[in-house]
Design a protein around this motif. Structure first.
Motif, PDB file in Angstrom:
ATOM      1  N   ASP A   1       0.795  -1.321  -0.017  1.00 13.31           N
ATOM      2  CA  ASP A   1      -0.011   0.179  -0.002  1.00 13.31           C
ATOM      3  C   ASP A   1       0.832   1.346  -0.024  1.00 13.31           C
ATOM      4  O   ASP A   1       0.580   2.085  -0.770  1.00 13.31           O
ATOM      5  CB  ASP A   1      -1.118  -0.022   1.138  1.00 13.31           C
ATOM      6  N   VAL A   2       1.839   1.311   0.781  1.00 12.88           N
ATOM      7  CA  VAL A   2       2.954   2.372   0.670  1.00 12.88           C
ATOM      8  C   VAL A   2       3.480   2.705  -0.559  1.00 12.88           C
ATOM      9  O   VAL A   2       3.599   3.690  -1.107  1.00 12.88           O
ATOM     10  CB  VAL A   2       3.761   2.138   2.040  1.00 12.88           C
ATOM     11  N   VAL A   3       3.922   1.594  -1.066  1.00 11.98           N
ATOM     12  CA  VAL A   3       4.512   1.633  -2.174  1.00 11.98           C
ATOM     13  C   VAL A   3       3.734   2.241  -3.222  1.00 11.98           C
ATOM     14  O   VAL A   3       3.987   3.237  -4.165  1.00 11.98           O
ATOM     15  CB  VAL A   3       5.228   0.482  -2.882  1.00 11.98           C
ATOM     16  N   HIS A   4       2.326   1.611  -3.409  1.00 12.71           N
ATOM     17  CA  HIS A   4       1.560   2.347  -4.157  1.00 12.71           C
ATOM     18  C   HIS A   4       1.227   3.723  -3.996  1.00 12.71           C
ATOM     19  O   HIS A   4       1.153   4.567  -4.959  1.00 12.71           O
ATOM     20  CB  HIS A   4       0.141   1.699  -4.342  1.00 12.71           C
ATOM     21  N   GLY A   5       1.197   4.196  -2.984  1.00  7.26           N
ATOM     22  CA  GLY A   5       0.957   5.550  -2.429  1.00  7.26           C
ATOM     23  C   GLY A   5       2.152   6.409  -2.900  1.00  7.26           C
ATOM     24  O   GLY A   5       1.959   7.389  -3.432  1.00  7.26           O
ATOM     25  N   LEU A   6       3.125   6.035  -2.776  1.00  5.56           N
ATOM     26  CA  LEU A   6       4.682   6.462  -3.231  1.00  5.56           C
ATOM     27  C   LEU A   6       4.557   6.897  -4.674  1.00  5.56           C
ATOM     28  O   LEU A   6       5.011   7.641  -5.258  1.00  5.56           O
ATOM     29  CB  LEU A   6       5.834   6.003  -2.705  1.00  5.56           C
ATOM     30  N   HIS A   7       4.212   5.902  -5.422  1.00  6.92           N
ATOM     31  CA  HIS A   7       4.302   5.743  -6.855  1.00  6.92           C
ATOM     32  C   HIS A   7       3.171   6.917  -7.475  1.00  6.92           C
ATOM     33  O   HIS A   7       3.381   7.785  -8.328  1.00  6.92           O
ATOM     34  CB  HIS A   7       3.953   4.271  -7.461  1.00  6.92           C
ATOM     35  N   GLN A   8       1.987   6.674  -6.851  1.00 10.82           N
ATOM     36  CA  GLN A   8       0.923   7.818  -7.201  1.00 10.82           C
ATOM     37  C   GLN A   8       1.119   9.144  -6.602  1.00 10.82           C
ATOM     38  O   GLN A   8       0.617  10.224  -7.497  1.00 10.82           O
ATOM     39  CB  GLN A   8      -0.490   7.016  -6.772  1.00 10.82           C
ATOM     40  N   GLN A   9       1.500   9.537  -5.404  1.00 11.79           N
ATOM     41  CA  GLN A   9       1.422  10.714  -4.749  1.00 11.79           C
ATOM     42  C   GLN A   9       2.977  11.308  -4.593  1.00 11.79           C
ATOM     43  O   GLN A   9       3.012  12.421  -4.156  1.00 11.79           O
ATOM     44  CB  GLN A   9       0.813  10.658  -3.718  1.00 11.79           C
ATOM     45  N   GLY A  10       4.051  10.481  -4.723  1.00 15.59           N
ATOM     46  CA  GLY A  10       5.237  11.026  -4.481  1.00 15.59           C
ATOM     47  C   GLY A  10       5.650  11.003  -2.948  1.00 15.59           C
ATOM     48  O   GLY A  10       4.738  10.321  -2.188  1.00 15.59           O
ATOM     49  N   THR A  11       6.858  11.444  -2.672  1.00 14.77           N
ATOM     50  CA  THR A  11       7.067  11.483  -1.020  1.00 14.77           C
ATOM     51  C   THR A  11       6.346  12.212  -0.011  1.00 14.77           C
ATOM     52  O   THR A  11       6.213  11.813   1.057  1.00 14.77           O
ATOM     53  CB  THR A  11       8.629  11.681  -0.854  1.00 14.77           C
ATOM     54  N   GLY A  12       5.596  12.938  -0.707  1.00 15.12           N
ATOM     55  CA  GLY A  12       4.547  13.697   0.207  1.00 15.12           C
ATOM     56  C   GLY A  12       3.500  12.934   0.827  1.00 15.12           C
ATOM     57  O   GLY A  12       3.122  13.247   1.908  1.00 15.12           O
ATOM     58  N   VAL A  13       3.407  11.729   0.276  1.00 18.63           N
ATOM     59  CA  VAL A  13       2.380  10.747   0.907  1.00 18.63           C
ATOM     60  C   VAL A  13       2.931  10.256   2.322  1.00 18.63           C
ATOM     61  O   VAL A  13       2.054   9.917   3.137  1.00 18.63           O
ATOM     62  CB  VAL A  13       2.129   9.513   0.103  1.00 18.63           C
ATOM     63  N   LEU A  14       4.324  10.225   2.656  1.00 23.08           N
ATOM     64  CA  LEU A  14       4.813   9.905   3.907  1.00 23.08           C
ATOM     65  C   LEU A  14       4.201  10.905   5.109  1.00 23.08           C
ATOM     66  O   LEU A  14       4.081  10.234   6.340  1.00 23.08           O
ATOM     67  CB  LEU A  14       6.329  10.023   4.006  1.00 23.08           C
ATOM     68  N   ASP A  15       3.797  12.000   4.750  1.00 27.33           N
ATOM     69  CA  ASP A  15       3.335  13.075   5.698  1.00 27.33           C
ATOM     70  C   ASP A  15       1.685  12.884   5.909  1.00 27.33           C
ATOM     71  O   ASP A  15       1.070  13.460   6.828  1.00 27.33           O
ATOM     72  CB  ASP A  15       3.713  14.151   5.663  1.00 27.33           C
ATOM     73  N   GLU A  16       1.139  12.104   5.100  1.00 25.64           N
ATOM     74  CA  GLU A  16      -0.249  11.695   5.056  1.00 25.64           C
ATOM     75  C   GLU A  16      -0.567  10.859   6.117  1.00 25.64           C
ATOM     76  O   GLU A  16       0.161  10.064   6.553  1.00 25.64           O
ATOM     77  CB  GLU A  16      -0.681  11.374   3.568  1.00 25.64           C
ATOM     78  N   PRO A  17      -2.113  10.922   6.390  1.00 26.73           N
ATOM     79  CA  PRO A  17      -2.558   9.584   7.370  1.00 26.73           C
ATOM     80  C   PRO A  17      -2.591   8.476   6.741  1.00 26.73           C
ATOM     81  O   PRO A  17      -2.532   8.436   5.447  1.00 26.73           O
ATOM     82  CB  PRO A  17      -3.800  10.168   7.811  1.00 26.73           C
ATOM     83  N   VAL A  18      -2.363   7.331   7.485  1.00 28.33           N
ATOM     84  CA  VAL A  18      -2.513   5.941   7.020  1.00 28.33           C
ATOM     85  C   VAL A  18      -3.822   5.821   6.333  1.00 28.33           C
ATOM     86  O   VAL A  18      -3.931   4.906   5.281  1.00 28.33           O
ATOM     87  CB  VAL A  18      -2.367   5.060   8.224  1.00 28.33           C
ATOM     88  N   SER A  19      -4.824   6.387   6.720  1.00 26.28           N
ATOM     89  CA  SER A  19      -5.996   6.267   5.973  1.00 26.28           C
ATOM     90  C   SER A  19      -6.007   6.802   4.460  1.00 26.28           C
ATOM     91  O   SER A  19      -6.611   6.129   3.714  1.00 26.28           O
ATOM     92  CB  SER A  19      -7.125   7.129   6.595  1.00 26.28           C
ATOM     93  N   ALA A  20      -5.018   7.215   4.034  1.00 23.86           N
ATOM     94  CA  ALA A  20      -4.967   7.737   2.578  1.00 23.86           C
ATOM     95  C   ALA A  20      -4.104   6.682   1.991  1.00 23.86           C
ATOM     96  O   ALA A  20      -4.350   6.747   0.755  1.00 23.86           O
ATOM     97  CB  ALA A  20      -3.950   8.778   2.508  1.00 23.86           C
ATOM     98  N   VAL A  21      -3.677   5.530   2.621  1.00 26.42           N
ATOM     99  CA  VAL A  21      -3.076   4.551   1.560  1.00 26.42           C
ATOM    100  C   VAL A  21      -3.521   3.224   2.002  1.00 26.42           C
ATOM    101  O   VAL A  21      -3.455   2.277   1.425  1.00 26.42           O
ATOM    102  CB  VAL A  21      -1.567   4.473   1.637  1.00 26.42           C
ATOM    103  N   MET A  22      -4.276   3.157   3.294  1.00 29.81           N
ATOM    104  CA  MET A  22      -4.565   1.747   3.746  1.00 29.81           C
ATOM    105  C   MET A  22      -5.782   1.003   2.858  1.00 29.81           C
ATOM    106  O   MET A  22      -6.439   1.773   2.039  1.00 29.81           O
ATOM    107  CB  MET A  22      -5.391   2.029   5.107  1.00 29.81           C
TER     108      MET A  22
END
Length: 143
Positions: free
Chosen positions: A55-76
């Protein structure tokens, strides 16, 4: 073999995280515990989702490193496949394969009681096959 037996062997500890925690915190927890997924739960009993390395890898691919500061709910993954302790290992293996999931929370009476990974399922199945092989060899040798 049932999931209940598998949990007795491996233990029932489950690492959880709140949906509001950051993805970065989820990664820290995954690395700290050497695991591939966290159950998303606000109280440690209910399953609100699951967040995996995938899920994290998909989030990084789609949104870039900014996803790291997003809540878990954004990628779960919110639609979680669960099983009960009385489910069979073969049944769970089929579910995991059909739905392409690697981690399945175990729930009993609405409460989280464990988690099973594909590695746990493979190990349990290999143990079963080894036990069957040993019995067959014994049968052949002793008649």
């Amino acid at each position: 073999m049932h999931i209940r037996s598998l949990l007795r062997r491996k233990g029932s500890a489950v690492t959880t995280i709140a949906a509001s925690a950051s993805v970065r915190e989820a990664l820290d927890r995954l690395a700290e515990h050497g695991i591939g997924a966290l159950v998303v739960s606000s109280d440690g009993r209910t399953v609100e989702g699951i967040v995996s390395e995938r899920d994290v890898v998909h989030g990084l691919h789609q949104q870039g490193t900014g996803v790291l500061d997003e809540p878990v709910s954004a990628v779960m993954t919110a639609e979680v496949h669960t099983c009960v302790p009385g489910a069979g290992v073969e049944e769970l293996a089929r579910t995991m394969t059909d739905h392409r999931v690697r981690h399945v929370p175990v729930v009993e009476d609405g409460a989280l009681v464990g988690i099973v990974s594909i590695g746990d399922v493979v190990k349990a199945r290999l143990d079963q096959l080894e036990e069957e092989r040993a019995r067959l060899v014994d049968y052949i040798q002793t008649g």
